[in-house]
Design a protein around this motif. Structure first.
Motif, PDB file in Angstrom:
ATOM      1  N   ALA A 125      25.016 -12.001  20.914  1.00 47.67           N
ATOM      2  CA  ALA A 125      23.820 -11.816  21.550  1.00 47.67           C
ATOM      3  C   ALA A 125      23.452 -10.394  21.746  1.00 47.67           C
ATOM      4  O   ALA A 125      21.941 -10.267  21.559  1.00 47.67           O
ATOM      5  CB  ALA A 125      24.239 -12.021  23.245  1.00 47.67           C
ATOM      6  N   TRP A 126      24.242  -9.445  21.650  1.00 48.13           N
ATOM      7  CA  TRP A 126      23.736  -7.933  21.446  1.00 48.13           C
ATOM      8  C   TRP A 126      22.817  -7.890  20.361  1.00 48.13           C
ATOM      9  O   TRP A 126      21.981  -7.059  20.316  1.00 48.13           O
ATOM     10  CB  TRP A 126      24.966  -7.085  21.364  1.00 48.13           C
ATOM     11  N   VAL A 127      23.226  -8.542  19.127  1.00 52.88           N
ATOM     12  CA  VAL A 127      22.428  -8.260  17.859  1.00 52.88           C
ATOM     13  C   VAL A 127      21.044  -8.962  18.038  1.00 52.88           C
ATOM     14  O   VAL A 127      19.942  -8.369  17.684  1.00 52.88           O
ATOM     15  CB  VAL A 127      23.035  -9.008  16.668  1.00 52.88           C
ATOM     16  N   ARG A 128      20.910 -10.150  18.776  1.00 52.30           N
ATOM     17  CA  ARG A 128      19.690 -10.805  19.081  1.00 52.30           C
ATOM     18  C   ARG A 128      18.821  -9.786  19.760  1.00 52.30           C
ATOM     19  O   ARG A 128      17.473  -9.571  19.812  1.00 52.30           O
ATOM     20  CB  ARG A 128      19.797 -12.098  19.773  1.00 52.30           C
ATOM     21  N   LYS A 129      19.652  -9.269  20.844  1.00 49.47           N
ATOM     22  CA  LYS A 129      18.843  -8.334  21.809  1.00 49.47           C
ATOM     23  C   LYS A 129      18.308  -7.024  21.083  1.00 49.47           C
ATOM     24  O   LYS A 129      17.259  -6.507  21.311  1.00 49.47           O
ATOM     25  CB  LYS A 129      19.766  -7.899  22.806  1.00 49.47           C
ATOM     26  N   GLU A 130      19.047  -6.537  20.242  1.00 56.34           N
ATOM     27  CA  GLU A 130      18.681  -5.352  19.503  1.00 56.34           C
ATOM     28  C   GLU A 130      17.458  -5.793  18.415  1.00 56.34           C
ATOM     29  O   GLU A 130      16.558  -5.252  18.353  1.00 56.34           O
ATOM     30  CB  GLU A 130      19.840  -4.823  18.718  1.00 56.34           C
ATOM     31  N   ALA A 131      17.534  -6.758  17.784  1.00 51.02           N
ATOM     32  CA  ALA A 131      16.387  -7.267  16.962  1.00 51.02           C
ATOM     33  C   ALA A 131      15.146  -7.537  17.834  1.00 51.02           C
ATOM     34  O   ALA A 131      14.018  -6.983  17.429  1.00 51.02           O
ATOM     35  CB  ALA A 131      16.905  -8.533  16.465  1.00 51.02           C
ATOM     36  N   LEU A 132      15.167  -8.112  19.013  1.00 43.28           N
ATOM     37  CA  LEU A 132      14.088  -8.364  19.905  1.00 43.28           C
ATOM     38  C   LEU A 132      13.559  -6.881  20.210  1.00 43.28           C
ATOM     39  O   LEU A 132      12.252  -6.836  19.983  1.00 43.28           O
ATOM     40  CB  LEU A 132      14.338  -9.122  21.063  1.00 43.28           C
ATOM     41  N   LYS A 133      14.436  -6.073  20.701  1.00 39.79           N
ATOM     42  CA  LYS A 133      13.904  -4.759  21.125  1.00 39.79           C
ATOM     43  C   LYS A 133      13.151  -4.054  19.837  1.00 39.79           C
ATOM     44  O   LYS A 133      12.478  -3.424  20.291  1.00 39.79           O
ATOM     45  CB  LYS A 133      15.088  -3.751  21.613  1.00 39.79           C
ATOM     46  N   THR A 134      13.723  -4.042  18.888  1.00 41.49           N
ATOM     47  CA  THR A 134      13.216  -3.317  17.688  1.00 41.49           C
ATOM     48  C   THR A 134      11.891  -3.977  17.174  1.00 41.49           C
ATOM     49  O   THR A 134      11.004  -3.250  16.850  1.00 41.49           O
ATOM     50  CB  THR A 134      14.171  -3.355  16.450  1.00 41.49           C
ATOM     51  N   VAL A 135      11.873  -5.459  17.297  1.00 42.99           N
ATOM     52  CA  VAL A 135      10.670  -5.875  16.828  1.00 42.99           C
ATOM     53  C   VAL A 135       9.472  -5.557  17.887  1.00 42.99           C
ATOM     54  O   VAL A 135       8.497  -5.373  17.335  1.00 42.99           O
ATOM     55  CB  VAL A 135      10.749  -7.511  16.782  1.00 42.99           C
ATOM     56  N   ARG A 136       9.706  -5.401  18.932  1.00 38.83           N
ATOM     57  CA  ARG A 136       8.829  -5.054  20.137  1.00 38.83           C
ATOM     58  C   ARG A 136       8.312  -3.611  19.734  1.00 38.83           C
ATOM     59  O   ARG A 136       7.087  -3.379  19.841  1.00 38.83           O
ATOM     60  CB  ARG A 136       9.552  -5.333  21.654  1.00 38.83           C
ATOM     61  N   LYS A 137       9.172  -2.766  19.539  1.00 40.49           N
ATOM     62  CA  LYS A 137       8.880  -1.451  19.160  1.00 40.49           C
ATOM     63  C   LYS A 137       8.051  -1.366  18.069  1.00 40.49           C
ATOM     64  O   LYS A 137       7.013  -0.513  18.158  1.00 40.49           O
ATOM     65  CB  LYS A 137      10.363  -0.539  18.975  1.00 40.49           C
ATOM     66  N   PHE A 138       8.529  -2.040  16.968  1.00 42.67           N
ATOM     67  CA  PHE A 138       7.549  -2.071  15.836  1.00 42.67           C
ATOM     68  C   PHE A 138       6.192  -2.553  16.066  1.00 42.67           C
ATOM     69  O   PHE A 138       5.177  -2.082  15.567  1.00 42.67           O
ATOM     70  CB  PHE A 138       8.284  -2.757  14.415  1.00 42.67           C
ATOM     71  N   GLU A 139       6.296  -3.902  16.803  1.00 43.44           N
ATOM     72  CA  GLU A 139       4.878  -4.273  17.169  1.00 43.44           C
ATOM     73  C   GLU A 139       3.889  -3.346  17.792  1.00 43.44           C
ATOM     74  O   GLU A 139       2.603  -3.289  17.480  1.00 43.44           O
ATOM     75  CB  GLU A 139       4.701  -5.715  17.879  1.00 43.44           C
ATOM     76  N   LYS A 140       4.611  -2.546  18.748  1.00 41.52           N
ATOM     77  CA  LYS A 140       3.709  -1.477  19.561  1.00 41.52           C
ATOM     78  C   LYS A 140       3.501  -0.426  18.383  1.00 41.52           C
ATOM     79  O   LYS A 140       1.877  -0.006  18.690  1.00 41.52           O
ATOM     80  CB  LYS A 140       4.520  -0.953  20.529  1.00 41.52           C
ATOM     81  N   ILE A 141       3.928   0.061  17.591  1.00 35.47           N
ATOM     82  CA  ILE A 141       3.698   0.968  16.557  1.00 35.47           C
ATOM     83  C   ILE A 141       2.588   0.526  15.650  1.00 35.47           C
ATOM     84  O   ILE A 141       1.640   1.000  15.432  1.00 35.47           O
ATOM     85  CB  ILE A 141       4.940   1.488  15.681  1.00 35.47           C
ATOM     86  N   ILE A 142       2.696  -0.854  15.232  1.00 33.96           N
ATOM     87  CA  ILE A 142       1.770  -1.633  14.223  1.00 33.96           C
ATOM     88  C   ILE A 142       0.435  -1.733  14.954  1.00 33.96           C
ATOM     89  O   ILE A 142      -0.567  -1.226  14.444  1.00 33.96           O
ATOM     90  CB  ILE A 142       2.177  -2.808  13.896  1.00 33.96           C
ATOM     91  N   ASP A 143       0.340  -2.036  16.527  1.00 34.07           N
ATOM     92  CA  ASP A 143      -0.884  -2.063  17.252  1.00 34.07           C
ATOM     93  C   ASP A 143      -1.489  -0.755  17.261  1.00 34.07           C
ATOM     94  O   ASP A 143      -2.781  -0.651  17.170  1.00 34.07           O
ATOM     95  CB  ASP A 143      -0.520  -2.831  18.460  1.00 34.07           C
ATOM     96  N   LYS A 144      -0.611   0.258  17.629  1.00 32.92           N
ATOM     97  CA  LYS A 144      -1.438   1.602  17.543  1.00 32.92           C
ATOM     98  C   LYS A 144      -1.778   2.065  16.212  1.00 32.92           C
ATOM     99  O   LYS A 144      -2.965   2.579  16.305  1.00 32.92           O
ATOM    100  CB  LYS A 144      -0.101   2.574  17.805  1.00 32.92           C
ATOM    101  N   GLN A 145      -1.170   1.698  15.079  1.00 31.15           N
ATOM    102  CA  GLN A 145      -1.787   2.013  13.697  1.00 31.15           C
ATOM    103  C   GLN A 145      -3.166   1.374  13.359  1.00 31.15           C
ATOM    104  O   GLN A 145      -4.077   1.870  12.951  1.00 31.15           O
ATOM    105  CB  GLN A 145      -0.918   1.626  12.854  1.00 31.15           C
ATOM    106  N   ASN A 146      -3.012   0.086  13.958  1.00 33.83           N
ATOM    107  CA  ASN A 146      -4.332  -0.652  13.924  1.00 33.83           C
ATOM    108  C   ASN A 146      -5.502  -0.170  14.716  1.00 33.83           C
ATOM    109  O   ASN A 146      -6.663  -0.182  14.204  1.00 33.83           O
ATOM    110  CB  ASN A 146      -4.025  -2.262  14.112  1.00 33.83           C
ATOM    111  N   GLN A 147      -5.275   0.438  15.884  1.00 32.69           N
ATOM    112  CA  GLN A 147      -6.422   0.856  16.628  1.00 32.69           C
ATOM    113  C   GLN A 147      -6.802   2.010  16.061  1.00 32.69           C
ATOM    114  O   GLN A 147      -7.962   2.450  16.187  1.00 32.69           O
ATOM    115  CB  GLN A 147      -5.674   1.143  18.156  1.00 32.69           C
ATOM    116  N   VAL A 148      -6.194   2.927  15.386  1.00 34.24           N
ATOM    117  CA  VAL A 148      -6.512   4.099  14.668  1.00 34.24           C
ATOM    118  C   VAL A 148      -7.433   3.907  13.736  1.00 34.24           C
ATOM    119  O   VAL A 148      -8.341   4.422  13.486  1.00 34.24           O
ATOM    120  CB  VAL A 148      -5.387   4.735  14.384  1.00 34.24           C
ATOM    121  N   LYS A 149      -7.323   2.700  12.999  1.00 33.92           N
ATOM    122  CA  LYS A 149      -8.201   2.533  11.819  1.00 33.92           C
ATOM    123  C   LYS A 149      -9.398   1.846  12.220  1.00 33.92           C
ATOM    124  O   LYS A 149     -10.111   1.620  13.148  1.00 33.92           O
ATOM    125  CB  LYS A 149      -7.404   1.242  11.085  1.00 33.92           C
TER     126      LYS A 149
END
Length: 107
Positions: A83-107
């Motif tokens: 469970a803790w690995v699933r939680k870490e994966a979900l947290k990191t995916v969300r973090k990366f999605e926010k970074i990607i969205d931010k990068q796409n807004q700049v373009k």
């Protein structure tokens, strides 16, 4: 270890991680890789995602590095048996999605 490690000891850290006799003590060394700027670290951490004992710690390292290119590799851990690995994966995916969205807004 995960705070003080730097590139000067990178090869030593990799040697410790690769020695499976070190068992669970390898985990904090994996997290320490998140402090490294060496280009070989990200692919090395991605390979560690397949190591059952190190998956979550590899995700933590990739998260620290903000290695958004690994998002698909990390998504595979969203169904991990621990469970803790699933939680870490979900947290990191969300973090990366926010970074990607931010990068796409700049373009």
């Amino acid at each position: 270890m995960s705070i003080i490690a730097n590139e000067e000891v990178l090869d030593d850290i990799i040697e410790i991680i690769d020695d499976k006799q070190n068992e669970r003590s390898r985990q904090m060394f994996v997290v320490a890789l998140g402090n490294m700027k060496d280009p070989k670290v990200v692919p090395y951490l991605v390979n560690l995602l397949d190591d059952e004992d190190l998956t979550g710690h590899a995700i933590m390292g990739l998260s620290k590095l903000k290695a958004v290119s690994t998002i698909d590799d990390i998504r595979k851990a969203e169904n991990h048996p621990r469970a803790w690995v699933r939680k870490e994966a979900l947290k990191t995916v969300r973090k990366f999605e926010k970074i990607i969205d931010k990068q796409n807004q700049v373009k």
